[in-house]
Design an enzyme around this catalytic site. Structure first.
Site, PDB file in Angstrom:
ATOM      1  N   THR A 197      -4.777   8.364   8.112  1.00 14.39           N
ATOM      2  CA  THR A 197      -4.881   7.224   7.207  1.00 14.39           C
ATOM      3  C   THR A 197      -6.358   6.911   7.017  1.00 14.39           C
ATOM      4  OG1 THR A 197      -4.163   4.935   6.809  1.00 14.39           O
ATOM      5  CG2 THR A 197      -4.697   5.525   9.075  1.00 14.39           C
ATOM      6  N   GLY A 198      -6.659   6.135   5.998  1.00 12.35           N
ATOM      7  CA  GLY A 198      -8.057   5.789   5.742  1.00 12.35           C
ATOM      8  C   GLY A 198      -8.589   6.487   4.503  1.00 12.35           C
ATOM      9  N   THR A 220       2.002   7.058   0.311  1.00 10.15           N
ATOM     10  CA  THR A 220       1.040   5.983   0.034  1.00 10.15           C
ATOM     11  C   THR A 220       0.932   5.697  -1.466  1.00 10.15           C
ATOM     12  OG1 THR A 220      -1.245   5.294   0.500  1.00 10.15           O
ATOM     13  CG2 THR A 220      -0.966   7.530  -0.248  1.00 10.15           C
ATOM     14  N   THR A 237      -1.784   3.913   4.533  1.00 13.85           N
ATOM     15  CA  THR A 237      -0.710   4.881   4.313  1.00 13.85           C
ATOM     16  C   THR A 237       0.249   4.829   5.480  1.00 13.85           C
ATOM     17  OG1 THR A 237      -2.257   6.302   3.192  1.00 13.85           O
ATOM     18  CG2 THR A 237      -0.364   7.396   4.211  1.00 13.85           C
ATOM     19  N   ARG A 266      -6.637   9.762  -9.595  1.00 10.39           N
ATOM     20  CA  ARG A 266      -7.224  10.048  -8.277  1.00 10.39           C
ATOM     21  C   ARG A 266      -6.107  10.403  -7.281  1.00 10.39           C
ATOM     22  NH1 ARG A 266      -6.576   7.885  -2.780  1.00 10.39           N
ATOM     23  NH2 ARG A 266      -8.530   8.240  -1.701  1.00 10.39           N
ATOM     24  N   SER A 283       0.820  -1.216   0.000  1.00 12.25           N
ATOM     25  CA  SER A 283       0.000   0.000   0.000  1.00 12.25           C
ATOM     26  C   SER A 283       0.851   1.263   0.000  1.00 12.25           C
ATOM     27  CB  SER A 283      -0.929  -0.003   1.215  1.00 12.25           C
ATOM     28  OG  SER A 283      -0.173  -0.159   2.395  1.00 12.25           O
TER      29      SER A 283
HETATM   30  N1  ASP Z   1      -5.479   7.883   2.917  1.00  7.41           N
HETATM   31  C1  ASP Z   1      -5.072   7.076   1.818  1.00  7.41           C
HETATM   32  C2  ASP Z   1      -5.770   7.542   0.572  1.00  7.41           C
HETATM   33  O1  ASP Z   1      -6.930   7.895   0.632  1.00  7.41           O
HETATM   34  C3  ASP Z   1      -5.312   5.619   1.997  1.00  7.41           C
HETATM   35  C4  ASP Z   1      -5.122   5.053   3.389  1.00  7.41           C
HETATM   36  O2  ASP Z   1      -4.417   5.603   4.208  1.00  7.41           O
HETATM   37  O3  ASP Z   1      -5.688   4.016   3.705  1.00  7.41           O
HETATM   38  O4  ASP Z   1      -5.176   7.503  -0.468  1.00  7.41           O
END
Ligand code: ASP
Length: 328
Positions: free
Chosen positions: A236-237, A203, A185, A213, A83
């Site tokens: 993150t997320g 990330t 991330t 994107r 990731s």
């Molecule tokens: N925040 C990251 C994104 O939206 C992904 C993640 O951290 O899970 O690209």
């Protein structure tokens, strides 16, 4: 007055100050306590190895900026981490596109988005910060700049990630899932021995995203924010939701107003939910998590769904993982 009498009088006075205004007295005591430093925090379990690398710099009087860059380069360069960086899951067109940003104690910032073919986007972000008049480069422009700075062009799509993408193409159903590692991330924030803060965030974004994107991770104020007088936060997320509430800037501003790191992170997660409810969106299978550190070396985190953890390493605590408290 005998010294015993003086002592008794002083004790009585102190007790009455605490009794009259316990909170204020505690706050004053807290403020007088020396900050816990150096300290480094980073998101998810890969934060352990990343912290260990950052610690080598922090523990030898190095600068937080150098520590966070070195730290996040560990998962960036590890093809097993799917990731971030090399071996990151591709977009729906099979292209690995990377996002990263960095911020130091002087509010210098640098960022790259949708960068292809470079294993260490965080170092390109740092070069944007230090060697250009800009703060963000994207796509081809970011790649051209990276090559001009001597970064090597490499193939980032590993056999494993390619196989997963081909499998995904059979249904081509884009569905980010909480804590299923199709995203994740690394965000790292640190305070060095001199008491200066820096942060880095990097990330490959949401797996199988639309080409082009960009998430929260390369956006200063969303995926990362540092204010050397107050503290630092990283996220993150689901990036779209973090951007919508200017997540990490919000966390740092809440700490400026006196909130503890965990409370500030919790309030930011609450705002994500409020904004989703306002749009009639379900948040049952979506993850958002924040980690934060203040100038005193106090830290905390909060997430929407159970399952988010982060790594902490400080002068007081060995490197270890902590489960973030969650709203649900
Ligand atoms: N925040 C990251 C994104 O939206 C992904 C993640 O951290 O899970 O690209």
């Amino acid at each position: 007055m005998t010294s015993r009498r003086k002592f008794l009088k002083l004790s009585a006075l102190t007790a009455s100050v605490f009794a009259v205004n316990k909170t204020k007295a505690l706050n004053l005591a807290e403020m007088a306590a020396p900050a816990v430093k150096p300290i480094v925090l980073s998101t998810w379990r890969f934060g352990i190895e990343a912290n260990a690398e950052a610690w080598k710099i922090l523990n030898t009087n190095g600068r937080a900026l150098d520590a966070v860059e070195a730290g996040v380069k560990v998962p960036e360069g590890d093809p097993k981490e799917r990731s971030v960086g090399l071996g990151g899951r591709p977009d729906r067109d099979g292209r690995v596109t990377l996002d990263a940003c960095i911020m130091d104690e002087f509010s210098n910032i640098g960022s790259v988005a949708a960068l292809e073919h470079i294993v260490h986007p965080i170092s390109v972000a740092r070069a944007v910060m230090e060697k250009t008049p800009h703060v963000m480069l994207v796509g081809d422009g970011a790649l051209q700049f990276a090559l001009s700075q001597g970064f090597k062009k490499e193939k980032l799509l590993t056999a494993e990630s390619e196989a997963e993408w081909k499998e995904w193409l059979k249904k081509a159903d884009y569905k980010p899932q909480a804590n299923i590692e199709n995203h994740d991330t690394i965000g790292m924030i640190a305070m060095d021995g001199a008491g200066n803060l820096s942060g880095a965030c990097t990330t490959s974004g949401m797996a199988f995203k639309m080409h082009g994107r960009v998430g929260d991770s390369p956006i200063i104020g969303a995926g990362l924010y540092v204010d050397n007088e107050v503290g630092a936060a990283t996220a993150t997320g689901q990036g779209e939701e973090v951007i919508r509430i200017a997540g990490c800037h919000t966390v740092v501003e809440l700490m400026r107003q006196g909130m503890k790191p965990e409370d500030a992170c919790k309030e930011a997660v609450t705002r994500v939910i409020v904004s989703m409810k306002r749009r009639g969106k379900s948040f049952t299978d979506l993850q958002v998590g924040f980690i934060a550190l203040n100038k005193r070396g106090e830290y905390g985190a909060y997430c929407l769904q159970k399952g988010f953890n982060y790594a902490v390493y400080s002068v007081l605590e060995d490197n270890h993982l902590v489960d973030a408290p969650s709203l649900r």
